[in-house]
Design a protein around this motif. Structure first.
Motif, PDB file in Angstrom:
ATOM      1  N   GLU A 248     -23.783  54.776  62.906  1.00 15.97           N
ATOM      2  CA  GLU A 248     -23.405  56.161  63.197  1.00 15.97           C
ATOM      3  C   GLU A 248     -21.786  55.828  62.516  1.00 15.97           C
ATOM      4  OE1 GLU A 248     -23.811  59.545  65.552  1.00 15.97           O
ATOM      5  OE2 GLU A 248     -24.721  57.524  66.874  1.00 15.97           O
ATOM      6  N   GLU A 249     -21.513  55.756  60.948  1.00 10.30           N
ATOM      7  CA  GLU A 249     -19.828  55.721  61.503  1.00 10.30           C
ATOM      8  C   GLU A 249     -19.100  57.289  60.390  1.00 10.30           C
ATOM      9  OE1 GLU A 249     -19.491  53.128  58.400  1.00 10.30           O
ATOM     10  OE2 GLU A 249     -20.329  51.839  59.363  1.00 10.30           O
ATOM     11  N   PRO A 250     -17.727  57.694  61.607  1.00 12.25           N
ATOM     12  CA  PRO A 250     -17.944  57.034  61.973  1.00 12.25           C
ATOM     13  C   PRO A 250     -17.992  56.730  63.627  1.00 12.25           C
ATOM     14  CG  PRO A 250     -16.164  59.288  60.969  1.00 12.25           C
ATOM     15  CD  PRO A 250     -17.371  58.880  61.241  1.00 12.25           C
ATOM     16  N   LEU A 251     -18.268  56.086  64.297  1.00 11.68           N
ATOM     17  CA  LEU A 251     -18.406  55.577  65.331  1.00 11.68           C
ATOM     18  C   LEU A 251     -18.364  56.912  66.514  1.00 11.68           C
ATOM     19  CD1 LEU A 251     -20.528  53.398  66.669  1.00 11.68           C
ATOM     20  CD2 LEU A 251     -18.297  52.134  68.140  1.00 11.68           C
TER      21      LEU A 251
ATOM     22  N   GLU B  27     -16.821  58.398  69.641  1.00 13.49           N
ATOM     23  CA  GLU B  27     -15.784  57.946  70.685  1.00 13.49           C
ATOM     24  C   GLU B  27     -16.688  57.503  71.861  1.00 13.49           C
ATOM     25  OE1 GLU B  27     -11.987  60.639  70.812  1.00 13.49           O
ATOM     26  OE2 GLU B  27     -11.686  59.644  72.530  1.00 13.49           O
TER      27      GLU B  27
END
Lengths: 315, 315
Positions: free
Chosen positions: A255-258, A260
């Protein structure tokens, strides 16, 4: 002939194209939502991620899509193929930044660069840090195309023995050994550095399973700068936790952005970067060079000699 | 023939020497203070820093000192020369770890490795970090011997243009340009990377003055992995503060360990490591290889073909 771009280039690059091709109308928009006349486009220039079937359905004249990146996995490839549209991409422009990224990360890891960085912050002069040299190690590159070849060239300069794992298995320059996917197990077994540059395709989602990591050396470093979905992060973290491999360097995530709260962020044996290995200040000029070469041929005889995508293969 | 070592090697290395040379008596002590029969030594093996004139005065039979490091600047060279003792060192064994250190640090700096490290700690997926590629840059190596040559070889693999600055100025492999110290100004002017591998001698303490840094590109990176006293830290920090160069990477300091209150530790444009560039797990085996080669010749005809130090020159 009209070229519509869903992205602005630099003024200099736009001017260069316009002046070199007076017979072509260039239309540069700042995003795909600004494009109101897609039905007039013969050629579309895009980063690829913005394309949808509903947008393309109006593109009646469209014959060629130039993707200003390497990955085409987010594009509606089946639809595009069914409508006889040709896709080219900017493959090859990533080879310098990505091969330098891999060398930087491997050298930095073996050298304990972050340990020395923390020591400097603590004003600590401590020489008792175990560092390693990368020369004479073994590197296996899974998915060895243009980027892998450039990385292998650099690795060989460091006296590293290089092994390519590819679909065809044919010999390639800068590789000591070239094997097919069928022989991936033996190629993984001997490697100090396992470098994944696999694209995301039906066959590679995922590619690595728990057994692959069990085969690797306990001291192996796994570096993924291809696509994040070729390995399940739980499988990878389990291999790290069990000591089956020693470290992972990930420029890509499933998944991008990863998110938090993802455990990869704080795993002690993981170095994470936010998909920047291919980033380069020279990126756009290099991509436009490829486009220009194709455009000249296309205007002459409709051929596209550079980086034509095999749409059923997906790369 | 007796060899006295002021340091222990590994059991394996000691055994290897003893078995290969039954005509030689080997005596390995854990430090120089343990040596009570120096008058019996024909050959002395040492890291060099422990030798004093008062110790050497009793060494009546001594003909050859093998220094297990590269720097001989802490040894009483004038006294040694006056007493016709030959010195050899382990020059060349540093070339792999030190050239890898330099490439690691330059790649890491251009790649903003520490920025991404901090971002990972903060769980921050931020791609808007300016990174640079090192290919096609220019590197000037001041004091280009065996280490510089190996570094230049690696740099050329990254398409970097290399310039050697040496006393003699003679051509060397892996350098695009070779100049003498007289032409150092022009070699500094054009460099993106200025690499100092100068030894500490009467002529190089210090070598760099404020004007040298003024000549360099404002974007230049200065990397010192030779000796710390070739540049006054105040001159260097002033050049950084004035923006005359952009960054300094220092593996060596004028005082080692660097005192905790020294401003270099926390200077924002300085990356500091504690004199570890030459550190290697392969260090001792490689040094003993050099010693063995010399010992075989020495036993045959008293010649020492490898790494004989010119005692008046100091390296």
């Amino acid at each position: 002939m009209r070229v519509i771009s869903t992205t602005r280039l630099t003024n200099e690059l736009e001017k260069g194209l316009i002046e070199a091709h007076p017979s072509v109308t260039f239309q540069f928009e700042s995003s795909i939502t600004e494009v109101t006349n897609i039905e007039e486009a013969d050629i579309l220039m895009t980063y690829g991620e913005d394309l949808s079937v509903s947008f393309l359905e109006s593109a009646e004249r469209l014959k060629w899509i130039m993707v200003l990146s390497a990955g085409v996995d987010e594009m509606p490839l089946d639809w595009i193929r069914a409508h006889d549209i040709v896709v080219t991409n900017a493959k090859g422009i990533h080879k310098h930044p990505m091969s330098e990224y891999a060398m930087a990360m491997l050298l930095g890891h073996y050298r304990e660069m972050f340990t020395f960085y923390e020591q400097q912050k603590a004003k600590l002069w401590n020489q008792k840090v175990k560092t390693r040299e990368i020369n004479h190690r073994k590197m296996t590159i899974i998915g060895a195309g243009a980027i892998g070849e450039e990385l292998a060239r650099l690795a060989q300069a460091f006296y590293i023995e290089t092994t390519a794992v590819t679909k065809s298995g044919g010999t390639r320059p800068f590789f000591n050994n070239c094997v097919t996917m069928k022989e991936v197990d033996s190629a993984l077994k001997q490697a100090d550095f396992v470098i994944s540059i696999l694209p995301s395709t039906k066959e590679t989602r995922p590619f690595y399973c728990a057994d692959h990591f069990k085969l690797m050396k306990n001291s192996a470093v796994f570096l993924n700068m291809g696509r994040g979905d070729v390995v399940d992060p739980d499988v990878l973290m389990d291999a790290l936790d069990q000591g089956e491999i020693s470290h992972a360097i990930l420029d890509v995530s499933p998944e991008e952005p990863l998110p938090e709260d993802h455990p990869l962020w704080s795993h002690g044996k993981v170095t994470l970067t936010p998909h920047i290995s291919g980033k380069s200040a020279h990126y756009l000029p290099r991509a436009i060079e490829i486009f220009k070469e194709n455009l000249i041929s296309y205007l002459e005889d409709q051929s596209l000699p550079v980086n034509k995508i095999n749409l059923s293969r997906g790369y």
